[in-house]
Design an enzyme around this catalytic site. Structure first.
Site, PDB file in Angstrom:
ATOM      1  CE  LYS A  59      -4.290  -1.292   2.279  1.00  0.00           C
ATOM      2  NZ  LYS A  59      -5.415  -1.079   3.165  1.00  0.00           N
ATOM      3  N   GLY A  79      -1.641   1.438  10.086  1.00  0.00           N
ATOM      4  CA  GLY A  79      -2.400   1.747   8.766  1.00  0.00           C
ATOM      5  C   GLY A  79      -3.858   2.337   8.718  1.00  0.00           C
ATOM      6  N   GLY A  82     -16.986  -4.652  11.441  1.00  0.00           N
ATOM      7  CA  GLY A  82     -15.879  -4.263  10.417  1.00  0.00           C
ATOM      8  C   GLY A  82     -16.504  -4.662   9.021  1.00  0.00           C
TER       9      GLY A  82
HETATM   10  P1  ATR Z   1      -3.293  -2.073  10.452  1.00  0.00           P
HETATM   11  O1  ATR Z   1      -2.781  -1.665   8.799  1.00  0.00           O
HETATM   12  O2  ATR Z   1      -4.198  -3.234  10.444  1.00  0.00           O
HETATM   13  O3  ATR Z   1      -3.702  -0.776  10.986  1.00  0.00           O
HETATM   14  P2  ATR Z   1      -1.029  -2.163  11.683  1.00  0.00           P
HETATM   15  O4  ATR Z   1      -0.293  -0.967  10.835  1.00  0.00           O
HETATM   16  O5  ATR Z   1       0.125  -3.438  11.985  1.00  0.00           O
HETATM   17  O6  ATR Z   1      -1.977  -2.776  10.892  1.00  0.00           O
HETATM   18  O7  ATR Z   1      -1.285  -1.416  13.080  1.00  0.00           O
HETATM   19  C1  ATR Z   1      -1.749  -2.332  13.942  1.00  0.00           C
HETATM   20  C2  ATR Z   1      -1.989  -1.630  15.366  1.00  0.00           C
HETATM   21  O8  ATR Z   1      -2.745  -2.626  16.307  1.00  0.00           O
HETATM   22  C3  ATR Z   1      -0.766  -0.886  15.887  1.00  0.00           C
HETATM   23  O9  ATR Z   1      -1.300   0.171  16.399  1.00  0.00           O
HETATM   24  C4  ATR Z   1      -0.490  -1.997  17.186  1.00  0.00           C
HETATM   25  O10 ATR Z   1       0.233  -1.183  17.978  1.00  0.00           O
HETATM   26  P3  ATR Z   1       1.773  -0.769  18.136  1.00  0.00           P
HETATM   27  O11 ATR Z   1       1.805   0.370  17.261  1.00  0.00           O
HETATM   28  O12 ATR Z   1       2.049  -0.532  19.434  1.00  0.00           O
HETATM   29  O13 ATR Z   1       2.447  -1.799  17.704  1.00  0.00           O
HETATM   30  C5  ATR Z   1      -1.889  -2.478  17.537  1.00  0.00           C
HETATM   31  N1  ATR Z   1      -1.817  -3.625  18.190  1.00  0.00           N
HETATM   32  C6  ATR Z   1      -1.448  -5.074  17.621  1.00  0.00           C
HETATM   33  N2  ATR Z   1      -1.401  -5.925  18.586  1.00  0.00           N
HETATM   34  C7  ATR Z   1      -1.659  -5.322  19.746  1.00  0.00           C
HETATM   35  C8  ATR Z   1      -1.907  -5.940  20.970  1.00  0.00           C
HETATM   36  N3  ATR Z   1      -1.451  -7.046  21.288  1.00  0.00           N
HETATM   37  N4  ATR Z   1      -1.941  -4.850  22.092  1.00  0.00           N
HETATM   38  C9  ATR Z   1      -2.034  -3.439  21.857  1.00  0.00           C
HETATM   39  N5  ATR Z   1      -2.185  -3.051  20.530  1.00  0.00           N
HETATM   40  C10 ATR Z   1      -1.929  -3.929  19.422  1.00  0.00           C
END
Ligand code: ATR
Length: 287
Positions: free
Chosen positions: A70, A134, A250
């Site tokens: 992306k 993202g 969603g």
């Molecule tokens: P997407 O494109 O689906 O948004 P991403 O860019 O990988 O995926 O973002 C995932 C988000 O979920 C991030 O904000 C991540 O937090 P971090 O910035 O601290 O990594 C959050 N996230 C994923 N797993 C998590 C968990 N177990 N607890 C808290 N936040 C989580």
């Protein structure tokens, strides 16, 4: 019937085995009677230059891009929509006379799901978004453009929330507040927000027993939305419903990002209800 006039729409990404877009978009092409075919093309970023020049020489009218491309796709485009440029990622590309224009329909998909499925008025609402990845970028940027009153972005990694808020406050409007994702911190801000959106992957299949927020922080008059659609109702949504909240799954965002993309490629409105039905049916059969 596929023939020499069939227009092609691609889906670039890797891996694509779980994508429901081919099912949904081909249904929409069939119901609208358009001679178009939606085609998954598993490709890693490094393949893009050759792939795109090939697509320009074929019958492609556009494509979707998903993980991991992306952001990297942007360097190959001839033009980019201003909101996609602010979001910094593109999920939909239109090909017209050999020119490629990039769009991001994720935020718009969420907002149209929210405003069509609930009574939410963006400009009268204050939001708390969990996560700062993202998907959060696309949603928060779109909400800021649509005059949301306040957007609180709460993330496990606080500096990512802070960086995103600084960016939105600078390039759109001063409306964002960053927070750390902890029960104590969220509790202080809950009284001031009326829409909660989970954009983290907490609660996503197979970890369906997880939830990003303590249910004790929820209250009846909150609108609670998740961008996860597998499962259709996450633990967060089930707990919110038990309290009496209006909830949003969603599925609506997924379908509507596809609806917006369909309009960009074809210029016509696709059958939203049927697109949703086929996705819902597939997910229900799986569960
Ligand atoms: P997407 O494109 O689906 O948004 P991403 O860019 O990988 O995926 O973002 C995932 C988000 O979920 C991030 O904000 C991540 O937090 P971090 O910035 O601290 O990594 C959050 N996230 C994923 N797993 C998590 C968990 N177990 N607890 C808290 N936040 C989580």
């Amino acid at each position: 019937m596929i023939d020499v006039k069939t227009k092609l729409v691609g889906l670039l990404g890797y891996p694509l085995g779980h994508s429901l877009s081919p099912l949904m978009q081909n249904k929409a092409f069939k119901l609208t009677g358009l001679n178009c075919l939606y085609l998954p093309i598993e490709a890693e970023n490094k393949d893009y230059s050759e792939l795109l020049s090939g697509m320009k020489k074929m019958n492609f009218i556009g494509f979707n891009v998903t993980i991991p491309g992306k952001i990297d796709i942007i360097q190959h485009l001839d033009a980019i929509h201003p909101l996609a440029e602010k979001i910094g990622s593109v999920n939909t590309v239109q090909i017209e006379n050999g020119r490629m224009t990039g769009y991001n329909t994720d935020g718009e998909g969420f907002v149209s799901s929210l405003t069509s499925e609930t009574r939410c008025v963006i400009s009268e609402s204050s939001f708390m978004v969990l996560g700062a990845g993202g998907a959060c970028r696309a949603i928060a940027m779109t909400l800021a453009e649509r005059e949301a009153k306040k957007i609180v972005i709460a993330n496990r990694t606080f500096i990512k929330a802070k960086a995103l808020c600084d960016e939105i406050n600078g390039c759109i409007r001063d409306c964002c507040i960053p927070l750390a994702l902890s029960t104590e911190v969220l509790a202080q801000y809950m009284p001031y927000i009326n829409v909660l959106i989970n954009t983290t992957n907490i609660g996503l299949f197979p970890n369906v027993d997880n939830t990003p927020i303590d249910h004790k922080l929820l209250r009846k008059d909150l609108l609670v939305a998740d961008i996860i659609y597998n499962p259709i109702r996450t633990r967060m949504l089930i707990e919110a419903e038990e309290i009496g909240c209006v909830t949003l799954s969603g599925i609506g965002m997924f379908v509507n990002q596809g609806v917006e993309a369909f309009k960009i490629w074809t210029g016509i409105d696709p059958p939203v209800r049927e697109m949703r039905e086929i996705v819902e049916q597939f997910l229900l059969n799986k569960q």
